[in-house]
Design a protein around this motif. Structure first.
Motif, PDB file in Angstrom:
ATOM      1  N   MET A  43     -12.702  11.226  -2.525  1.00 36.31           N
ATOM      2  CA  MET A  43     -11.883  10.633  -1.945  1.00 36.31           C
ATOM      3  C   MET A  43     -11.384   9.900  -0.730  1.00 36.31           C
ATOM      4  O   MET A  43     -11.392   9.578   0.002  1.00 36.31           O
ATOM      5  N   ALA A  92     -14.204   8.328   1.295  1.00 33.52           N
ATOM      6  CA  ALA A  92     -13.853   7.000   1.016  1.00 33.52           C
ATOM      7  C   ALA A  92     -13.427   7.115   2.063  1.00 33.52           C
ATOM      8  O   ALA A  92     -12.870   5.925   2.287  1.00 33.52           O
ATOM      9  N   LEU A 133     -10.476   5.719  -8.254  1.00 33.99           N
ATOM     10  CA  LEU A 133     -11.103   5.781  -7.796  1.00 33.99           C
ATOM     11  C   LEU A 133     -11.701   4.163  -6.798  1.00 33.99           C
ATOM     12  O   LEU A 133     -11.208   4.123  -5.413  1.00 33.99           O
ATOM     13  N   MET A 142      -8.884   2.286  -4.858  1.00 31.63           N
ATOM     14  CA  MET A 142      -8.100   3.248  -3.854  1.00 31.63           C
ATOM     15  C   MET A 142      -9.595   2.218  -2.445  1.00 31.63           C
ATOM     16  O   MET A 142      -9.488   2.389  -1.262  1.00 31.63           O
ATOM     17  N   MET A 143     -10.714   3.070  -3.094  1.00 32.46           N
ATOM     18  CA  MET A 143     -12.339   1.830  -2.321  1.00 32.46           C
ATOM     19  C   MET A 143     -11.811   0.549  -2.393  1.00 32.46           C
ATOM     20  O   MET A 143     -12.256   0.037  -0.964  1.00 32.46           O
ATOM     21  N   ARG A 176      -9.041   0.462   0.956  1.00 33.71           N
ATOM     22  CA  ARG A 176      -9.800   0.891   2.050  1.00 33.71           C
ATOM     23  C   ARG A 176     -10.489   0.364   3.254  1.00 33.71           C
ATOM     24  O   ARG A 176     -10.976   0.348   4.090  1.00 33.71           O
ATOM     25  N   PHE A 177     -11.496  -0.461   2.058  1.00 32.63           N
ATOM     26  CA  PHE A 177     -12.952  -1.665   2.511  1.00 32.63           C
ATOM     27  C   PHE A 177     -12.416  -2.447   1.872  1.00 32.63           C
ATOM     28  O   PHE A 177     -13.426  -3.263   2.582  1.00 32.63           O
ATOM     29  N   HIS A 225     -16.082  -1.760  -5.910  1.00 36.69           N
ATOM     30  CA  HIS A 225     -14.969  -1.430  -6.217  1.00 36.69           C
ATOM     31  C   HIS A 225     -14.607  -1.344  -7.577  1.00 36.69           C
ATOM     32  O   HIS A 225     -14.570  -0.258  -8.056  1.00 36.69           O
TER      33      HIS A 225
END
Lengths: 51, 184
Positions: free
Chosen positions: A13, A16, B51, B54-55, B58-59, B65
């Protein structure tokens, strides 16, 4: 071992968050395999069912 | 569905998972029920689902993802199904107490299956990807996404600590009744 798996997830995490996408994905795959291995290790009791 | 809507849905999904994890903590610390190894593995799978989302925050939204979330949800569903099958034929033998008539692992199975279906539905929308050609670099995240990220990291850190307390660095007992580290 189990705490180590949680620690790996924490590292993934944070990776990331700091933009290390590829490494995070590779590490995720490794962690997923480890989780599966650990699941099979713990899943030893016989199931009381008839199919 | 545009990327902004997809990001908000991902953030809400993460918060939902955080709620479930906090519910598990409520059972652990308020009701005094220690999580078994399979329960801990289900928590890990929940974090895996979070996760992937979350990616996405973020991305940018990307099928890879979603793939992370689906793989985690499938593993989580296998683990919880195994635990359901362990107790399904022996009434009253379930692990821990029931919540709204079902044990936590039964709820976990439902959550994982629902997650797989919802992610499948999310993948149907092509327009959410258009704004993010460069999905390998980080994107600006708003305060809400940053807060969500912080909460998940906090919950994961807490799980590292409490699992370490319960199991130490060895194999977790099948039916834990105390915190190993505190017993020493």
């Amino acid at each position: 071992m189990m705490a180590g798996l949680f620690l790996l997830f924490l590292i993934i995490m944070l990776m990331a968050w700091f933009g290390m996408r590829s490494i995070a994905i590779y590490l995720f795959v490794i962690t997923l395999v480890l989780c599966t291995v650990w699941f099979l290790h713990h899943a030893t009791s016989n199931l009381n069912i008839n199919l | 569905m545009n990327a902004s809507v997809a990001r908000n849905i991902n953030a809400i999904a993460i918060l939902g998972i955080c709620g479930i994890m906090l519910g598990a903590y409520y059972m652990q610390f308020v009701k005094g029920e220690f999580p078994c190894p399979l329960c801990l593995l289900q928590r890990l799978a929940m974090l895996g689902v979070a996760l992937g989302a979350m990616m996405n925050l973020r991305f940018g939204i990307h099928p890879t993802h979603y793939g992370i979330s689906i793989l985690s949800a499938v593993l989580g569903a296998c683990i919880s199904a195994r635990q359901v099958l362990l107790h399904i034929n022996t009434p009253g033998s379930g692990y821990g107490s029931a919540v709204y008539g079902m044990h936590l692992y039964s709820w976990a199975l439902i959550v994982f299956v629902v997650a797989i279906v919802l992610i499948g539905l999310m993948l149907l929308s092509d327009t959410q990807y258009e704004e993010y050609d460069d999905y390998k670099s980080t994107k600006e995240v708003g305060w809400f996404a940053a807060l969500v990220f912080f909460v998940v990291v906090l919950i994961t850190s807490a799980n590292v600590a409490t699992t370490c307390l319960e199991c130490g660095l060895q194999q977790c007992p099948e039916n834990p009744t105390s915190y190993k580290i505190l017993d020493k």
